[in-house]
Each structure stands twice: as C-alpha cells, then as structure tokens.
Design an enzyme around this catalytic site. Structure first.
Site, PDB file in Angstrom:
ATOM      1  N   ASP A   8     -12.084  -0.263 -19.711  1.00 22.62           N
ATOM      2  CA  ASP A   8     -12.944   0.922 -19.641  1.00 22.62           C
ATOM      3  C   ASP A   8     -12.274   1.902 -18.670  1.00 22.62           C
ATOM      4  OD1 ASP A   8     -13.472  -0.050 -17.106  1.00 22.62           O
ATOM      5  OD2 ASP A   8     -15.646  -0.140 -17.349  1.00 22.62           O
ATOM      6  N   CYS A  65     -11.960  -4.075 -16.325  1.00 21.95           N
ATOM      7  CA  CYS A  65     -12.958  -3.062 -15.970  1.00 21.95           C
ATOM      8  C   CYS A  65     -13.004  -3.004 -14.455  1.00 21.95           C
ATOM      9  CB  CYS A  65     -14.320  -3.355 -16.612  1.00 21.95           C
ATOM     10  SG  CYS A  65     -15.130  -4.871 -16.091  1.00 21.95           S
ATOM     11  N   THR A  67     -14.888  -4.538 -12.169  1.00 26.46           N
ATOM     12  CA  THR A  67     -14.953  -5.875 -11.572  1.00 26.46           C
ATOM     13  C   THR A  67     -14.389  -6.968 -12.471  1.00 26.46           C
ATOM     14  OG1 THR A  67     -17.121  -6.227 -12.557  1.00 26.46           O
ATOM     15  CG2 THR A  67     -17.081  -5.298 -10.314  1.00 26.46           C
ATOM     16  N   GLY A  68     -14.269  -6.694 -13.749  1.00 26.12           N
ATOM     17  CA  GLY A  68     -13.896  -7.724 -14.735  1.00 26.12           C
ATOM     18  C   GLY A  68     -15.105  -8.497 -15.232  1.00 26.12           C
ATOM     19  N   ILE A  69     -16.241  -8.310 -14.566  1.00 28.39           N
ATOM     20  CA  ILE A  69     -17.424  -9.126 -14.898  1.00 28.39           C
ATOM     21  C   ILE A  69     -18.041  -8.684 -16.227  1.00 28.39           C
ATOM     22  CG2 ILE A  69     -19.754  -9.774 -14.177  1.00 28.39           C
ATOM     23  CD1 ILE A  69     -18.775  -9.427 -11.244  1.00 28.39           C
ATOM     24  N   ASN A  99      -8.774 -24.729 -20.156  1.00 33.13           N
ATOM     25  CA  ASN A  99      -9.860 -24.127 -20.959  1.00 33.13           C
ATOM     26  C   ASN A  99      -9.359 -23.458 -22.235  1.00 33.13           C
ATOM     27  OD1 ASN A  99     -10.633 -22.856 -17.779  1.00 33.13           O
ATOM     28  ND2 ASN A  99     -11.702 -24.613 -18.631  1.00 33.13           N
ATOM     29  N   ARG A 132      -7.484 -34.528 -23.182  1.00 36.08           N
ATOM     30  CA  ARG A 132      -8.896 -34.576 -22.772  1.00 36.08           C
ATOM     31  C   ARG A 132      -9.489 -33.163 -22.664  1.00 36.08           C
ATOM     32  NH1 ARG A 132      -5.958 -35.014 -18.127  1.00 36.08           N
ATOM     33  NH2 ARG A 132      -6.697 -33.912 -16.268  1.00 36.08           N
TER      34      ARG A 132
HETATM   35  C1  RB5 Z   1     -18.119   0.949 -14.490  1.00 38.09           C
HETATM   36  O1  RB5 Z   1     -18.577   1.754 -13.461  1.00 38.09           O
HETATM   37  C2  RB5 Z   1     -18.291  -0.518 -14.128  1.00 38.09           C
HETATM   38  O2  RB5 Z   1     -19.630  -0.860 -14.182  1.00 38.09           O
HETATM   39  C3  RB5 Z   1     -17.459  -1.390 -15.050  1.00 38.09           C
HETATM   40  O3  RB5 Z   1     -16.131  -1.010 -14.970  1.00 38.09           O
HETATM   41  C4  RB5 Z   1     -17.471  -2.876 -14.786  1.00 38.09           C
HETATM   42  O4  RB5 Z   1     -17.156  -3.156 -13.450  1.00 38.09           O
HETATM   43  C5  RB5 Z   1     -18.632  -3.631 -15.252  1.00 38.09           C
HETATM   44  O5  RB5 Z   1     -18.713  -4.869 -15.129  1.00 38.09           O
END
Ligand code: RB5
Length: 153
Positions: A8, A65, A67-69, A99, A132
């Site tokens: 993003d 992004c 945070t990558g989250i 994984n 495994r």
């Molecule tokens: C964008 O501001 C931010 O929310 C996105 O890049 C990301 O971190 C979401 O997990």
C-alpha cells in the site's frame, strides 16, 4: 523464480527498493502495485497479489504495508496462502523451512531498509523441509477447508 510484490502507500518506497534489489539478483519480479504514495487500501493489494500467486504455485509473494499486519491478515484469508509477518531473518528462514510460507509480509514503518532487504533475501533463499512439518502444514489446510474438528482428539 518469480516474486510477486505488492504494497500500500505505507510500503510503496520500500517495495520499490526491494523490487530493484531482487531484479538485480535475477528474480523475475511481478509488481502488483500500488504505484504511488497516494493513500490506498491494503486488502485490495493483498487480494491482487494472492490472485497472482494462485496462477503460479512456484512463485513467492512479498507484501509490505506500514506494519505488515494488515497485509498478513488480508493475505491469510485466501485459500492456499500462508503469509508470515517477519521482522528478523531467523523467522524469515524458519517460516519457509517449517511453515512453507508462500508470502512474506513486512512493515515499512517498523524495519530499516537494510534489514528488510536481508529478510527478503533470507525468505526467498530458504526452502521447505517437509517431513513432520508437512504433516502440520497439511493440518493448516484442513482448518482452511473447515475440517479443523478432525484435528482435535
Ligand atoms: C496505513 O496507514 C496503514 O494502516 C497500513 O499501511 C498498515 O500498517 C495496516 O496494517
């Protein structure tokens, strides 16, 4: 090997740097966007990348992004996708070896560029060990198919 890469706006600059680095190393890079720093929605990019990966089982993905989250959450909602959020090279290696992760997620607002490049290199050069670990990865697929109850004795 083809690497499908996406971000993003939060990951746009880091994506460009990693894509350039990977091209220099000889990877075929398929960039699914975003193409500028204009605000956009990470689930749409994650969906685009996962759709591309579905066409090439040998390809690996990288999603970036802030945070990558968000990217990891969105990617893991796709069938056949095992996305791992990594902030260190040990995790990047282990998530390939144990994984069989097929998508690496990173946070551009969390990691420095040098570390992010090392994490990407480690992820791409590591391989699934099978054995495994395959049993357990197959269990992930069962959960994905709504058959998780079969795993519980
Ligand atoms: C964008 O501001 C931010 O929310 C996105 O890049 C990301 O971190 C979401 O997990």
């Amino acid at each position: 090997m083809t690497v499908v890469i996406g971000s993003d706006h939060g990951g746009f600059e880091l994506k460009a740097k990693i894509a350039e680095h990977l091209k220099e190393k000889g990877y075929a890079v398929n960039d699914v966007g975003t193409d500028s720093q204009a605000s956009c929605h990470y689930p749409a990019i994650a969906h685009k990348l996962c759709t591309e990966l579905g066409k090439d089982p040998d390809a690996l993905g990288i999603l970036i992004c802030g945070t990558g989250i968000g990217m990891s959450m969105a990617a893991n909602k796709h069938h056949g996708i095992r996305a791992a959020l990594c902030g260190d090279t040990y995790s990047a290696r282990m998530t390939r070896e144990h994984n069989n992760a097929n998508v690496l997620c990173m946070g551009a607002r969390v990691l420095g560029e040098g570390l992010a490049v090392d994490i990407a290199d480690t992820f791409l050069s590591s391989s699934f060990l099978g054995g495994r670990h395959k049993t357990r990865v197959d269990m992930l697929s069962l959960i994905e198919d709504g058959r998780g109850d079969e795993l519980v004795p």
